[in-house]
Motif scaffolding. Sequence first.
Motif, PDB file in Angstrom:
ATOM      1  N   LEU A 263       0.720  -1.390  -0.040  1.00 34.19           N
ATOM      2  CA  LEU A 263      -0.105  -0.002  -0.071  1.00 34.19           C
ATOM      3  C   LEU A 263       1.083   1.186  -0.014  1.00 34.19           C
ATOM      4  O   LEU A 263       0.537   2.214  -0.537  1.00 34.19           O
ATOM      5  N   ASP A 264       2.054   1.235   0.755  1.00 32.79           N
ATOM      6  CA  ASP A 264       2.721   2.345   0.666  1.00 32.79           C
ATOM      7  C   ASP A 264       3.265   2.850  -0.627  1.00 32.79           C
ATOM      8  O   ASP A 264       3.660   3.674  -1.248  1.00 32.79           O
ATOM      9  N   VAL A 265       3.776   1.688  -1.476  1.00 30.30           N
ATOM     10  CA  VAL A 265       4.291   1.720  -2.681  1.00 30.30           C
ATOM     11  C   VAL A 265       3.147   2.269  -3.651  1.00 30.30           C
ATOM     12  O   VAL A 265       3.309   3.325  -4.634  1.00 30.30           O
ATOM     13  N   TYR A 266       1.968   1.517  -3.623  1.00 33.50           N
ATOM     14  CA  TYR A 266       0.741   2.212  -4.482  1.00 33.50           C
ATOM     15  C   TYR A 266       0.751   3.514  -4.102  1.00 33.50           C
ATOM     16  O   TYR A 266       0.552   4.373  -4.844  1.00 33.50           O
ATOM     17  N   ASP A 267       0.441   4.085  -2.983  1.00 30.29           N
ATOM     18  CA  ASP A 267       0.124   5.442  -2.545  1.00 30.29           C
ATOM     19  C   ASP A 267       1.187   6.290  -3.223  1.00 30.29           C
ATOM     20  O   ASP A 267       1.050   7.540  -3.821  1.00 30.29           O
TER      21      ASP A 267
ATOM     22  N   ALA B 153       0.805   6.762  -6.787  1.00 31.09           N
ATOM     23  CA  ALA B 153      -0.445   7.430  -7.240  1.00 31.09           C
ATOM     24  C   ALA B 153      -0.034   9.023  -7.106  1.00 31.09           C
ATOM     25  O   ALA B 153      -0.335   9.921  -8.154  1.00 31.09           O
ATOM     26  N   GLN B 154       0.682   9.295  -6.128  1.00 23.89           N
ATOM     27  CA  GLN B 154       1.138  10.539  -6.131  1.00 23.89           C
ATOM     28  C   GLN B 154       2.137  11.095  -7.037  1.00 23.89           C
ATOM     29  O   GLN B 154       1.942  12.256  -7.769  1.00 23.89           O
ATOM     30  N   ARG B 155       2.996  10.275  -7.545  1.00 23.80           N
ATOM     31  CA  ARG B 155       4.078  10.719  -8.752  1.00 23.80           C
ATOM     32  C   ARG B 155       3.198  10.648  -9.814  1.00 23.80           C
ATOM     33  O   ARG B 155       3.578  11.340 -10.934  1.00 23.80           O
ATOM     34  N   VAL B 156       2.088   9.854 -10.278  1.00 24.02           N
ATOM     35  CA  VAL B 156       1.282   9.723 -11.223  1.00 24.02           C
ATOM     36  C   VAL B 156       0.675  11.228 -11.606  1.00 24.02           C
ATOM     37  O   VAL B 156       0.674  11.602 -12.716  1.00 24.02           O
ATOM     38  N   ASP B 157       0.181  11.512 -10.315  1.00 22.65           N
ATOM     39  CA  ASP B 157      -0.724  12.846 -10.321  1.00 22.65           C
ATOM     40  C   ASP B 157       0.265  13.992 -10.554  1.00 22.65           C
ATOM     41  O   ASP B 157       0.007  15.016 -11.261  1.00 22.65           O
TER      42      ASP B 157
ATOM     43  N   HIS C  13      -2.501  -2.223 -10.949  1.00 26.32           N
ATOM     44  CA  HIS C  13      -3.785  -1.593 -12.399  1.00 26.32           C
ATOM     45  C   HIS C  13      -4.684  -0.679 -12.037  1.00 26.32           C
ATOM     46  O   HIS C  13      -5.172   0.079 -12.590  1.00 26.32           O
ATOM     47  N   GLY C  14      -5.139  -0.471 -10.553  1.00 23.51           N
ATOM     48  CA  GLY C  14      -5.653   0.648 -10.122  1.00 23.51           C
ATOM     49  C   GLY C  14      -5.221   2.070 -10.252  1.00 23.51           C
ATOM     50  O   GLY C  14      -5.949   3.140 -10.111  1.00 23.51           O
ATOM     51  N   LEU C  15      -3.973   2.282 -10.761  1.00 23.31           N
ATOM     52  CA  LEU C  15      -3.522   3.381 -11.109  1.00 23.31           C
ATOM     53  C   LEU C  15      -3.806   3.935 -12.635  1.00 23.31           C
ATOM     54  O   LEU C  15      -3.690   5.029 -13.053  1.00 23.31           O
ATOM     55  N   GLY C  16      -4.189   3.042 -13.307  1.00 27.71           N
ATOM     56  CA  GLY C  16      -4.969   3.288 -14.785  1.00 27.71           C
ATOM     57  C   GLY C  16      -3.851   3.520 -15.608  1.00 27.71           C
ATOM     58  O   GLY C  16      -3.844   4.007 -16.701  1.00 27.71           O
ATOM     59  N   CYS C  17      -2.528   2.872 -15.434  1.00 25.76           N
ATOM     60  CA  CYS C  17      -1.416   2.958 -16.208  1.00 25.76           C
ATOM     61  C   CYS C  17      -0.951   1.534 -16.546  1.00 25.76           C
ATOM     62  O   CYS C  17      -1.105   0.662 -15.535  1.00 25.76           O
ATOM     63  N   PRO C  18      -0.114   1.307 -17.575  1.00 28.46           N
ATOM     64  CA  PRO C  18       0.475  -0.001 -17.708  1.00 28.46           C
ATOM     65  C   PRO C  18       1.403   0.014 -16.692  1.00 28.46           C
ATOM     66  O   PRO C  18       1.994   1.040 -15.998  1.00 28.46           O
ATOM     67  N   ILE C  19       1.981  -1.455 -16.178  1.00 27.28           N
ATOM     68  CA  ILE C  19       3.009  -1.459 -15.246  1.00 27.28           C
ATOM     69  C   ILE C  19       4.056  -2.257 -15.943  1.00 27.28           C
ATOM     70  O   ILE C  19       3.950  -3.331 -16.735  1.00 27.28           O
ATOM     71  N   LEU C  20       5.242  -1.913 -15.343  1.00 32.07           N
ATOM     72  CA  LEU C  20       6.491  -2.444 -15.677  1.00 32.07           C
ATOM     73  C   LEU C  20       7.213  -3.271 -14.466  1.00 32.07           C
ATOM     74  O   LEU C  20       7.102  -2.688 -13.379  1.00 32.07           O
TER      75      LEU C  20
ATOM     76  N   ARG D 278       0.519   8.525 -21.070  1.00 27.83           N
ATOM     77  CA  ARG D 278       1.880   8.129 -21.429  1.00 27.83           C
ATOM     78  C   ARG D 278       2.689   7.770 -20.375  1.00 27.83           C
ATOM     79  O   ARG D 278       3.909   7.841 -20.426  1.00 27.83           O
ATOM     80  N   ILE D 279       1.903   7.317 -19.327  1.00 27.39           N
ATOM     81  CA  ILE D 279       2.729   6.908 -18.065  1.00 27.39           C
ATOM     82  C   ILE D 279       2.707   5.594 -17.975  1.00 27.39           C
ATOM     83  O   ILE D 279       1.737   4.762 -17.878  1.00 27.39           O
ATOM     84  N   VAL D 280       3.699   4.923 -17.456  1.00 28.08           N
ATOM     85  CA  VAL D 280       4.083   3.575 -16.935  1.00 28.08           C
ATOM     86  C   VAL D 280       4.593   3.614 -15.658  1.00 28.08           C
ATOM     87  O   VAL D 280       5.210   4.456 -15.378  1.00 28.08           O
ATOM     88  N   VAL D 281       4.008   2.547 -14.836  1.00 31.63           N
ATOM     89  CA  VAL D 281       4.427   2.455 -13.300  1.00 31.63           C
ATOM     90  C   VAL D 281       5.335   1.450 -12.955  1.00 31.63           C
ATOM     91  O   VAL D 281       5.005   0.280 -13.654  1.00 31.63           O
ATOM     92  N   ASP D 282       6.208   1.532 -12.048  1.00 29.65           N
ATOM     93  CA  ASP D 282       7.183   0.110 -11.852  1.00 29.65           C
ATOM     94  C   ASP D 282       7.117   0.348 -10.286  1.00 29.65           C
ATOM     95  O   ASP D 282       7.696   1.229  -9.652  1.00 29.65           O
ATOM     96  N   PRO D 283       6.863  -0.809  -9.613  1.00 32.48           N
ATOM     97  CA  PRO D 283       6.975  -0.828  -8.293  1.00 32.48           C
ATOM     98  C   PRO D 283       8.238  -0.755  -7.559  1.00 32.48           C
ATOM     99  O   PRO D 283       8.633  -0.821  -6.423  1.00 32.48           O
ATOM    100  N   GLY D 284       9.387  -0.747  -8.605  1.00 28.97           N
ATOM    101  CA  GLY D 284      10.734  -0.548  -8.173  1.00 28.97           C
ATOM    102  C   GLY D 284      11.419  -1.836  -7.117  1.00 28.97           C
ATOM    103  O   GLY D 284      12.113  -2.012  -6.088  1.00 28.97           O
TER     104      GLY D 284
END
Length: 336
Positions: free
Chosen positions: A218-222, A225-229, A267-274, A240-246
Motif C-alpha cells: 500500500l505504501d508503494v501504491y500510494d 499514485a502521487q507521482r502519477v498525479d 492496475h488501479g493506477l490506470g497505467c501500464p505496469i512494468l 503516456r505514463i507507465v508505473v514500476d513498483p521498483g
Amino acid sequence: MRRYYRPIAQTDLHRPTSALTLAGGWTWFTHAEELRRDAPPRLVAADQIPDAVVQALTAPRADVTGLAMTRPNLMGILNVTPDSFSDGGRFNVLEAAHAHAEQMIRDGADMIDIGGESTRPGAAEVPEAEEIARTAPVIASLRGAGVTTPISIDTRKAAVAREALAAGADLVNDVAGFTFDPALPGVTAQSGAAACLMHTQGTPDVMQADPRYDDVLLDVYDWLAQRVDFAIAAGIPRARIVVDPGIGFGKTTQHNLALIRGLSLFHGLGCPILLGASRKRFIGVIGNAQDAADRTPGSVAIALAGVAQGVQFLRVHDIAETRQALTLAQAVWGQA
C-alpha cells in the motif's frame, strides 16, 4: 479508512460471463482482495468494487511508444556502464552496445532500455556529461542504422534525457519517479515522450541500508499514485505514463515478494505496469544463485508470475529465454 482493491487475475479459458477484463488485456477477474490499513484483507466480488475503481482497473490502456498494451512486451536491458551488477563492462563500448541491442531485437525485444548510470545498491552518481557520452551515441548509432524499435533512456537527469530524446529515444525511464531532477518532468512533457515512474526508497548508495514500510504494497501504491498525479500536472498525460513498483530498490526480499504477489493492485493506477526483477539479488537468495549470470531461470519464473497478473512490460536481460517462456505460457492460456 481508504479501501484498496487487488484483482485476483486469472487466465483460464473457462471465463464466466460476468468476469471483467483487467486493463483491457489478457487476464480477467471476478473477485478482488479488499485491503485496508486498519483491518484484515477480505475477498469481495467484483460487483462490490466501487465504480470508479472498476473503471481504472478495466479501462483499456493506450499504446505506449507504438506498442500495444493488449499483450506483454519485453524491454531489453542495455547497460552501457562499467559497473552494473550483472553485465557491467560488457557493453560499454559503442560497437558492443550496438551489436547487443540488435541481437536482443532479433531475440524478440519490443523495446531497448539504455542506461549509462548503474543504480545497483551502493552505486555512486555518474556526472551528467559522462552519462550522456555513454548513452546518446548508442541511440544515435541504432537510429542511424535504421533500427525502429522503441528505445527508452534509463536516467534520473534532465540533461541526459534531453540528449537521448534528441538522438531518438521514445521513453524516459526514471528510477527516481521524478524526484531526483526537478527539470526532468518538463523535458519529458515537452518532448511528447512516454515516461516510466519507478518507486524507490532512498538513493542507490543507501537504499538497501535498512528499508522499512508500514505496509509495503500500500505504501508503494500510494507513492506511485502521487507521482502519477505529479507527472500529469507537469503535462504528461496518463496515457503516456507507465508505473514500476521498483523491485530491489529500497526493499528486502520479503518486501519484493509482497510486491510481486500484489502486482495486480497497481492496475488501479490506470497505467501500464512494468516489472523489473531480472537477475536481482533476491532471486539469487531464494534460488541459491550467487552469481547474477546464473539467475536466468528464476528471473523467467518471476516474469511469468508478473504476466499472469497482467503486467504489460517485462524489463529483462535474457530476451530469448523470456520470449520462449512467454510464448509457451500464452499457448497454454490459449492466447498464442
